[in-house]
Design a protein around this motif. Structure first.
Motif, PDB file in Angstrom:
ATOM      1  N   LYS A   1       0.833  -1.204   0.000  1.00 30.53           N
ATOM      2  CA  LYS A   1       0.000   0.000   0.000  1.00 30.53           C
ATOM      3  C   LYS A   1       0.871   1.258   0.000  1.00 30.53           C
ATOM      4  O   LYS A   1       0.625   2.203  -0.750  1.00 30.53           O
ATOM      5  N   ASP A   2       1.889   1.269   0.827  1.00 30.86           N
ATOM      6  CA  ASP A   2       2.791   2.423   0.890  1.00 30.86           C
ATOM      7  C   ASP A   2       3.551   2.611  -0.426  1.00 30.86           C
ATOM      8  O   ASP A   2       3.746   3.741  -0.867  1.00 30.86           O
ATOM      9  N   LEU A   3       3.969   1.525  -1.029  1.00 36.08           N
ATOM     10  CA  LEU A   3       4.716   1.617  -2.284  1.00 36.08           C
ATOM     11  C   LEU A   3       3.831   2.133  -3.421  1.00 36.08           C
ATOM     12  O   LEU A   3       4.292   2.905  -4.264  1.00 36.08           O
ATOM     13  N   TRP A   4       2.562   1.730  -3.445  1.00 35.46           N
ATOM     14  CA  TRP A   4       1.630   2.279  -4.447  1.00 35.46           C
ATOM     15  C   TRP A   4       1.495   3.782  -4.252  1.00 35.46           C
ATOM     16  O   TRP A   4       1.483   4.542  -5.213  1.00 35.46           O
ATOM     17  N   GLN A   5       1.381   4.215  -3.017  1.00 33.86           N
ATOM     18  CA  GLN A   5       1.235   5.643  -2.741  1.00 33.86           C
ATOM     19  C   GLN A   5       2.484   6.423  -3.156  1.00 33.86           C
ATOM     20  O   GLN A   5       2.381   7.586  -3.547  1.00 33.86           O
ATOM     21  N   LEU A   6       3.632   5.796  -3.078  1.00 32.11           N
ATOM     22  CA  LEU A   6       4.865   6.442  -3.513  1.00 32.11           C
ATOM     23  C   LEU A   6       5.007   6.455  -5.030  1.00 32.11           C
ATOM     24  O   LEU A   6       5.500   7.420  -5.603  1.00 32.11           O
ATOM     25  N   SER A   7       4.584   5.395  -5.686  1.00 35.47           N
ATOM     26  CA  SER A   7       4.827   5.266  -7.121  1.00 35.47           C
ATOM     27  C   SER A   7       3.893   6.107  -7.978  1.00 35.47           C
ATOM     28  O   SER A   7       4.319   6.660  -8.997  1.00 35.47           O
ATOM     29  N   ASP A   8       2.637   6.230  -7.599  1.00 37.90           N
ATOM     30  CA  ASP A   8       1.679   6.966  -8.429  1.00 37.90           C
ATOM     31  C   ASP A   8       2.074   8.422  -8.682  1.00 37.90           C
ATOM     32  O   ASP A   8       2.029   8.873  -9.827  1.00 37.90           O
ATOM     33  N   PRO A   9       2.486   9.177  -7.680  1.00 39.93           N
ATOM     34  CA  PRO A   9       2.860  10.573  -7.948  1.00 39.93           C
ATOM     35  C   PRO A   9       4.124  10.720  -8.808  1.00 39.93           C
ATOM     36  O   PRO A   9       4.345  11.760  -9.408  1.00 39.93           O
ATOM     37  N   LEU A  10       4.939   9.681  -8.868  1.00 43.63           N
ATOM     38  CA  LEU A  10       6.165   9.751  -9.664  1.00 43.63           C
ATOM     39  C   LEU A  10       5.909   9.603 -11.162  1.00 43.63           C
ATOM     40  O   LEU A  10       6.748   9.986 -11.974  1.00 43.63           O
ATOM     41  N   LEU A  11       4.769   9.074 -11.513  1.00 41.87           N
ATOM     42  CA  LEU A  11       4.442   8.825 -12.914  1.00 41.87           C
ATOM     43  C   LEU A  11       4.051  10.129 -13.609  1.00 41.87           C
ATOM     44  O   LEU A  11       3.235  10.891 -13.107  1.00 41.87           O
ATOM     45  N   ASP A  12       4.644  10.392 -14.751  1.00 41.14           N
ATOM     46  CA  ASP A  12       4.335  11.580 -15.547  1.00 41.14           C
ATOM     47  C   ASP A  12       2.975  11.375 -16.214  1.00 41.14           C
ATOM     48  O   ASP A  12       2.855  10.579 -17.149  1.00 41.14           O
ATOM     49  N   SER A  13       1.955  12.074 -15.748  1.00 44.57           N
ATOM     50  CA  SER A  13       0.603  11.858 -16.261  1.00 44.57           C
ATOM     51  C   SER A  13       0.440  12.291 -17.716  1.00 44.57           C
ATOM     52  O   SER A  13      -0.468  11.845 -18.397  1.00 44.57           O
ATOM     53  N   SER A  14       1.318  13.150 -18.211  1.00 40.26           N
ATOM     54  CA  SER A  14       1.212  13.571 -19.611  1.00 40.26           C
ATOM     55  C   SER A  14       1.913  12.611 -20.554  1.00 40.26           C
ATOM     56  O   SER A  14       1.687  12.669 -21.769  1.00 40.26           O
ATOM     57  N   ASN A  15       2.763  11.731 -20.032  1.00 38.95           N
ATOM     58  CA  ASN A  15       3.495  10.787 -20.877  1.00 38.95           C
ATOM     59  C   ASN A  15       3.785   9.496 -20.121  1.00 38.95           C
ATOM     60  O   ASN A  15       4.940   9.098 -19.970  1.00 38.95           O
ATOM     61  N   PRO A  16       2.766   8.801 -19.611  1.00 32.89           N
ATOM     62  CA  PRO A  16       2.999   7.638 -18.767  1.00 32.89           C
ATOM     63  C   PRO A  16       3.670   6.472 -19.481  1.00 32.89           C
ATOM     64  O   PRO A  16       4.416   5.711 -18.873  1.00 32.89           O
ATOM     65  N   GLN A  17       3.419   6.325 -20.784  1.00 37.18           N
ATOM     66  CA  GLN A  17       3.995   5.190 -21.502  1.00 37.18           C
ATOM     67  C   GLN A  17       5.523   5.243 -21.553  1.00 37.18           C
ATOM     68  O   GLN A  17       6.172   4.231 -21.721  1.00 37.18           O
ATOM     69  N   ALA A  18       6.102   6.403 -21.340  1.00 37.25           N
ATOM     70  CA  ALA A  18       7.562   6.517 -21.345  1.00 37.25           C
ATOM     71  C   ALA A  18       8.181   5.922 -20.092  1.00 37.25           C
ATOM     72  O   ALA A  18       9.372   5.598 -20.083  1.00 37.25           O
TER      73      ALA A  18
END
Length: 49
Positions: free
Chosen positions: A30-47
């Motif tokens: 649960k903690d790792l999901w909370q850490l990983s989601d904000p790190l993802l670039d929402s304008s270019n997630p496939q990268a």
């Protein structure tokens, strides 16, 4: 469309090391999901997924 990060074994290990996680990554999902989601670039997630 919403963006969702991928949390595989490598990502878990990296996040655990970056945050100096005191418990095994498998017990902190649960903690790792909370850490990983904000790190993802929402304008270019496939990268990054």
């Amino acid at each position: 469309m919403s963006t969702i990060s991928i949390l595989d074994g490598n990502v878990k290990r990296v996040l655990a090391r970056l945050t100096a996680l005191k418990i095994p990554p498998a017990k902190a999902i649960k903690d790792l999901w909370q850490l990983s989601d904000p790190l993802l670039d929402s304008s270019n997630p496939q990268a990054f997924n």
